[in-house]
Design a protein around this motif. Structure first.
Motif, PDB file in Angstrom:
ATOM      1  N   ARG A 125      15.595 -23.006  -2.702  1.00 13.32           N
ATOM      2  CA  ARG A 125      14.969 -24.171  -3.087  1.00 13.32           C
ATOM      3  C   ARG A 125      14.681 -25.073  -1.278  1.00 13.32           C
ATOM      4  NH1 ARG A 125      16.662 -29.690  -4.162  1.00 13.32           N
ATOM      5  NH2 ARG A 125      15.388 -31.195  -4.839  1.00 13.32           N
ATOM      6  N   TYR A 126      12.856 -24.560  -2.055  1.00 14.33           N
ATOM      7  CA  TYR A 126      12.832 -25.131  -0.404  1.00 14.33           C
ATOM      8  C   TYR A 126      12.165 -26.497  -0.776  1.00 14.33           C
ATOM      9  CZ  TYR A 126      13.007 -21.284   2.710  1.00 14.33           C
ATOM     10  OH  TYR A 126      13.464 -20.079   2.720  1.00 14.33           O
ATOM     11  N   VAL A 127      11.903 -27.751   0.111  1.00 13.09           N
ATOM     12  CA  VAL A 127      11.415 -29.110  -0.233  1.00 13.09           C
ATOM     13  C   VAL A 127      10.923 -29.727   1.308  1.00 13.09           C
ATOM     14  CG1 VAL A 127      12.639 -31.284  -0.109  1.00 13.09           C
ATOM     15  CG2 VAL A 127      13.323 -29.723  -1.299  1.00 13.09           C
ATOM     16  N   LYS A 128       9.507 -30.152   1.124  1.00 16.61           N
ATOM     17  CA  LYS A 128       9.060 -30.859   1.822  1.00 16.61           C
ATOM     18  C   LYS A 128       8.543 -32.265   1.485  1.00 16.61           C
ATOM     19  CE  LYS A 128       5.233 -30.907   5.411  1.00 16.61           C
ATOM     20  NZ  LYS A 128       4.251 -29.423   5.750  1.00 16.61           N
ATOM     21  N   VAL A 129       9.426 -33.167   2.421  1.00 18.90           N
ATOM     22  CA  VAL A 129       8.577 -34.866   2.625  1.00 18.90           C
ATOM     23  C   VAL A 129       7.818 -34.775   3.416  1.00 18.90           C
ATOM     24  CG1 VAL A 129       9.835 -36.942   2.400  1.00 18.90           C
ATOM     25  CG2 VAL A 129      11.509 -34.772   2.637  1.00 18.90           C
ATOM     26  N   GLY A 226       6.001 -25.640   7.366  1.00 20.32           N
ATOM     27  CA  GLY A 226       7.619 -26.560   7.966  1.00 20.32           C
ATOM     28  C   GLY A 226       8.597 -27.312   6.713  1.00 20.32           C
ATOM     29  N   TRP A 227       8.210 -26.346   5.307  1.00 17.09           N
ATOM     30  CA  TRP A 227       9.841 -26.585   4.858  1.00 17.09           C
ATOM     31  C   TRP A 227      10.528 -26.321   4.512  1.00 17.09           C
ATOM     32  CZ3 TRP A 227       8.238 -27.091  -1.118  1.00 17.09           C
ATOM     33  CH2 TRP A 227       6.770 -27.336  -1.372  1.00 17.09           C
ATOM     34  N   VAL A 228      11.892 -26.792   4.364  1.00 16.68           N
ATOM     35  CA  VAL A 228      12.971 -25.991   4.700  1.00 16.68           C
ATOM     36  C   VAL A 228      13.837 -26.583   3.350  1.00 16.68           C
ATOM     37  CG1 VAL A 228      12.835 -27.465   6.810  1.00 16.68           C
ATOM     38  CG2 VAL A 228      13.611 -28.593   5.175  1.00 16.68           C
ATOM     39  N   LEU A 229      15.063 -25.357   3.755  1.00 15.19           N
ATOM     40  CA  LEU A 229      16.103 -25.303   2.090  1.00 15.19           C
ATOM     41  C   LEU A 229      16.467 -26.787   1.805  1.00 15.19           C
ATOM     42  CD1 LEU A 229      17.739 -22.274   2.592  1.00 15.19           C
ATOM     43  CD2 LEU A 229      16.511 -22.445   1.496  1.00 15.19           C
ATOM     44  N   ASP A 230      16.479 -27.077   0.952  1.00 16.28           N
ATOM     45  CA  ASP A 230      16.479 -28.170   0.171  1.00 16.28           C
ATOM     46  C   ASP A 230      18.217 -28.750   0.774  1.00 16.28           C
ATOM     47  OD1 ASP A 230      19.045 -27.298  -1.063  1.00 16.28           O
ATOM     48  OD2 ASP A 230      18.639 -27.989  -2.940  1.00 16.28           O
ATOM     49  N   PHE A 231      19.200 -28.494   1.133  1.00 18.55           N
ATOM     50  CA  PHE A 231      20.512 -29.210   1.773  1.00 18.55           C
ATOM     51  C   PHE A 231      19.961 -29.380   3.332  1.00 18.55           C
ATOM     52  CE2 PHE A 231      20.502 -24.781   3.322  1.00 18.55           C
ATOM     53  CZ  PHE A 231      21.284 -24.784   5.358  1.00 18.55           C
TER      54      PHE A 231
END
Length: 278
Positions: A125-129, A226-231
């Motif tokens: 799961r990838y996340v970007k803020v 620039g997305w990263v793994l959720d942890f």
């Protein structure tokens, strides 16, 4: 013991069973949700075991997607265990498609190991803020947002017809689930990630996530952006209720080998909603 496919005529019996084994307000205690999940053989089947009193004592759900029957909602009463009941229910699901599973708990993993299933790399799961957020904390990032997306709502696939799910189209090609109560946009499909981001930030979302299998080459585009793994972020996987520092840990298995190019979509199985969407 009788094993067979359930129909909506079994709803009263199913409701008693689901209230017994699941927490209060579980989605399967909602008739509309059950019909969405299992009411159409194109998309899934509810497989049950009944005792001599015609009481439901076992259940296996099969969600159809990607040419596989994804095994979900498995539970057998004590009286059913060790009698080959589960094998009979799995056989009904297998008559539709080869079997696979995600989100197996510890007991499920033990079962699949004994059945000699294949275990793959966990889903990612990838996340970007939103870069406009100055104080990046869980409380700030997962805060409720007001977005105007009524003109973007879609119901054009079975997945987006899920009760309580708010599916929207982002830009020209992307689709997502709007979860503004926790500030987020859950990406389902996309072609141009830059277009997705610009539209999401303009609408007012605080974060976006995307879940898939490790071999999904689209994740390389996310990493470049620039997305990263959720942890590595402050956005937990479990959002209803919100659980800080609880991140994606979803196993992916299949009974028979799959093609190397097979990618797990968000709509397959039930990993797209557990602990998060509903």
């Amino acid at each position: 013991m009788i094993t067979r496919e359930a129909t909506i005529e079994d709803w009263d019996k199913l409701l008693v069973f689901f209230k017994k084994i699941y927490r209060e307000n579980h989605p399967l205690q909602n008739k509309e949700f059950w019909e969405w999940q299992y009411g159409d053989a194109i998309y899934g089947r509810s497989l049950i075991c009944l005792n001599e009193n015609e009481i439901v004592v076992g259940h296996v759900g099969a969600n159809f997607g990607g040419g596989l029957a994804w095994i979900i909602n498995v539970y057998l009463d004590e009286e059913c265990r060790g009698k080959g009941i589960l094998g009979k229910l799995y056989a009904i699901a297998r008559s539709y498609y080869p079997l696979a599973a995600t989100a197996a708990n510890e007991a499920g993993l033990g079962l699949y190991k004994n059945m000699r299933w294949i275990r793959y790399y966990d889903l990612v799961r990838y996340v970007k803020v939103n870069p406009k957020i100055e104080s990046v904390t869980t409380e700030n990032v997962c805060a409720k947002v007001e977005v105007s997306v009524e003109d973007k709502i879609i119901k054009d696939t079975h997945y987006f017809q899920q009760p309580s799910l708010k599916g929207i189209r982002i830009g020209k090609t992307a689709t997502a689930v709007s979860q503004e109560n926790v500030g987020g946009l859950r990406l389902v499909d996309f072609e141009n990630i830059n277009e997705v981001e610009s539209n999401a930030w303009e609408l007012g979302y605080n974060w976006i996530d995307y879940i898939s299998s490790w071999n999904d080459l689209k994740t390389k585009e996310l990493e470049k952006s620039g997305w990263v793994l959720d942890f590595k972020t402050v956005v937990p996987w479990r959002l209803n209720p919100l659980e800080k520092n609880c991140f994606c840990d979803i196993t992916f298995l299949s009974e028979a080998p799959l093609d190397n190019n097979f990618v797990v979509h968000r709509s397959y199985s039930d990993h797209g909603r557990i602990g998060s969407l509903i």
